[in-house]
Design a protein around this motif. Structure first.
Motif, PDB file in Angstrom:
ATOM      1  N   GLU A  45      39.084  72.555  16.495  1.00 41.93           N
ATOM      2  CA  GLU A  45      38.958  71.115  16.695  1.00 41.93           C
ATOM      3  C   GLU A  45      37.658  70.756  17.411  1.00 41.93           C
ATOM      4  OE1 GLU A  45      41.732  73.038  17.083  1.00 41.93           O
ATOM      5  OE2 GLU A  45      43.454  71.753  17.488  1.00 41.93           O
ATOM      6  N   MET A  46      37.296  71.554  18.423  1.00 40.19           N
ATOM      7  CA  MET A  46      36.038  71.299  19.132  1.00 40.19           C
ATOM      8  C   MET A  46      34.848  71.488  18.182  1.00 40.19           C
ATOM      9  SD  MET A  46      36.559  70.621  22.508  1.00 40.19           S
ATOM     10  CE  MET A  46      34.958  71.018  23.113  1.00 40.19           C
ATOM     11  N   SER A  47      34.941  72.465  17.280  1.00 40.05           N
ATOM     12  CA  SER A  47      33.839  72.701  16.348  1.00 40.05           C
ATOM     13  C   SER A  47      33.626  71.519  15.411  1.00 40.05           C
ATOM     14  CB  SER A  47      34.085  73.981  15.524  1.00 40.05           C
ATOM     15  OG  SER A  47      35.012  73.759  14.482  1.00 40.05           O
ATOM     16  N   ALA A  48      34.675  70.707  15.243  1.00 41.41           N
ATOM     17  CA  ALA A  48      34.581  69.520  14.394  1.00 41.41           C
ATOM     18  C   ALA A  48      34.258  68.273  15.206  1.00 41.41           C
ATOM     19  CB  ALA A  48      35.888  69.324  13.619  1.00 41.41           C
ATOM     20  N   GLY A  49      33.943  68.462  16.494  1.00 45.07           N
ATOM     21  CA  GLY A  49      33.523  67.333  17.326  1.00 45.07           C
ATOM     22  C   GLY A  49      34.644  66.546  17.977  1.00 45.07           C
ATOM     23  N   MET A  50      35.861  67.066  17.939  1.00 48.29           N
ATOM     24  CA  MET A  50      36.963  66.348  18.578  1.00 48.29           C
ATOM     25  C   MET A  50      36.853  66.492  20.097  1.00 48.29           C
ATOM     26  SD  MET A  50      40.095  67.155  15.946  1.00 48.29           S
ATOM     27  CE  MET A  50      41.095  65.774  16.483  1.00 48.29           C
ATOM     28  N   PRO A  51      37.181  65.439  20.838  1.00 46.80           N
ATOM     29  CA  PRO A  51      37.033  65.470  22.291  1.00 46.80           C
ATOM     30  C   PRO A  51      38.182  66.198  22.984  1.00 46.80           C
ATOM     31  CG  PRO A  51      37.948  63.370  21.635  1.00 46.80           C
ATOM     32  CD  PRO A  51      37.644  64.133  20.362  1.00 46.80           C
ATOM     33  N   VAL A  52      37.973  66.495  24.256  1.00 44.77           N
ATOM     34  CA  VAL A  52      39.014  67.029  25.138  1.00 44.77           C
ATOM     35  C   VAL A  52      39.013  66.162  26.377  1.00 44.77           C
ATOM     36  CG1 VAL A  52      39.716  68.987  26.550  1.00 44.77           C
ATOM     37  CG2 VAL A  52      38.752  69.392  24.293  1.00 44.77           C
ATOM     38  N   PRO A  53      40.131  65.608  26.767  1.00 47.06           N
ATOM     39  CA  PRO A  53      41.395  65.617  26.026  1.00 47.06           C
ATOM     40  C   PRO A  53      41.340  64.680  24.826  1.00 47.06           C
ATOM     41  CG  PRO A  53      41.614  64.258  27.986  1.00 47.06           C
ATOM     42  CD  PRO A  53      40.223  64.854  28.018  1.00 47.06           C
ATOM     43  N   ARG A  54      42.377  64.774  23.993  1.00 42.87           N
ATOM     44  CA  ARG A  54      42.499  63.922  22.818  1.00 42.87           C
ATOM     45  C   ARG A  54      43.980  63.647  22.591  1.00 42.87           C
ATOM     46  NH1 ARG A  54      40.514  68.860  21.584  1.00 42.87           N
ATOM     47  NH2 ARG A  54      41.900  70.306  20.497  1.00 42.87           N
ATOM     48  N   PRO A  55      44.315  62.610  21.851  1.00 39.19           N
ATOM     49  CA  PRO A  55      45.736  62.339  21.615  1.00 39.19           C
ATOM     50  C   PRO A  55      46.390  63.493  20.848  1.00 39.19           C
ATOM     51  CG  PRO A  55      44.388  60.433  21.003  1.00 39.19           C
ATOM     52  CD  PRO A  55      43.448  61.584  21.264  1.00 39.19           C
ATOM     53  N   PRO A  56      47.669  63.752  21.103  1.00 33.06           N
ATOM     54  CA  PRO A  56      48.371  64.763  20.319  1.00 33.06           C
ATOM     55  C   PRO A  56      48.323  64.381  18.833  1.00 33.06           C
ATOM     56  CG  PRO A  56      49.782  63.921  22.081  1.00 33.06           C
ATOM     57  CD  PRO A  56      48.540  63.097  22.070  1.00 33.06           C
ATOM     58  N   ALA A  57      48.267  65.402  17.981  1.00 35.99           N
ATOM     59  CA  ALA A  57      48.244  65.178  16.534  1.00 35.99           C
ATOM     60  C   ALA A  57      49.250  66.104  15.875  1.00 35.99           C
ATOM     61  CB  ALA A  57      46.842  65.433  15.986  1.00 35.99           C
ATOM     62  N   GLU A  58      49.828  65.637  14.770  1.00 34.97           N
ATOM     63  CA  GLU A  58      50.769  66.435  13.999  1.00 34.97           C
ATOM     64  C   GLU A  58      50.585  66.129  12.518  1.00 34.97           C
ATOM     65  OE1 GLU A  58      54.807  65.939  15.483  1.00 34.97           O
ATOM     66  OE2 GLU A  58      54.204  66.508  17.512  1.00 34.97           O
ATOM     67  N   ILE A  59      50.926  67.111  11.691  1.00 36.41           N
ATOM     68  CA  ILE A  59      50.931  66.908  10.244  1.00 36.41           C
ATOM     69  C   ILE A  59      52.083  65.965   9.919  1.00 36.41           C
ATOM     70  CG2 ILE A  59      51.247  68.064   8.011  1.00 36.41           C
ATOM     71  CD1 ILE A  59      50.033  70.609   9.382  1.00 36.41           C
TER      72      ILE A  59
END
Length: 165
Positions: A45-59
């Motif tokens: 996720e970090m490699s795709a530029g997503m921040p930390v923290p971030r909202p929980p995600a689910e399929i």
């Protein structure tokens, strides 16, 4: 050439999970593999530029990582945001890194919509689990990289012994 292991960064003590914490995996095999130069550490996720923290995600409920990869399902944040594109990019980044660095195996944190290998959450943000894989784990498996969860380190060690390098 030794077979290398792609490892979830959170298992190596990096505070990169959605909630800003790590889930360090302490095991003698990890230290041995580190000394042998086998470990390739990545948070997809970090490699795709997503921040930390971030909202929980689910399929999405009732859908699979394979459906996400084929464009037939989404990964949604608890807040309603659609992060499908980021999760697909994260999986592609992990696969590209695994190929570049000769990773034949992956050791990923279970339960994640990205890295889960035996279970993920059901998409209802209630903490309920279902059998299945995350997007990164599914893409790695589809490309013949053996994926193990953090609870399967013994099985991974046995496979590395069988592999012989």
């Amino acid at each position: 050439m030794i077979a290398r292991i792609l490892v979830s960064a959170c298992l190596m003590g990096h505070a990169v999970r959605y909630d800003g914490v790590a889930k360090p995996l302490l095991h003698p095999a990890i230290e041995r593999w580190r000394g042998e130069g086998r470990l390739v550490v990545l948070c997809p996720e970090m490699s795709a530029g997503m921040p930390v923290p971030r909202p929980p995600a689910e399929i999405e409920p009732g859908r699979t990582a394979g459906a996400v990869l084929s464009g037939d399902a989404r990964v949604l944040e608890k807040t309603g945001g659609d992060v499908t594109a980021a999760f697909r990019e994260a999986a592609e980044n992990a696969l590209a890194l695994a190929r570049r660095t000769n990773c034949r195996f992956a050791l990923l944190i279970d339960g994640s919509p990205s890295c889960g290998s035996s279970f993920v959450h059901d998409g209802g943000f209630r903490g309920a689990r279902v059998s299945g894989a995350g997007v990164t784990a599914a893409l790695l498996r589809a490309n013949r990289i053996e994926v193990f969860s953090d609870r399967q380190i013994g099985e991974l060690a046995a496979r590395i012994e069988e592999f012989g390098s």
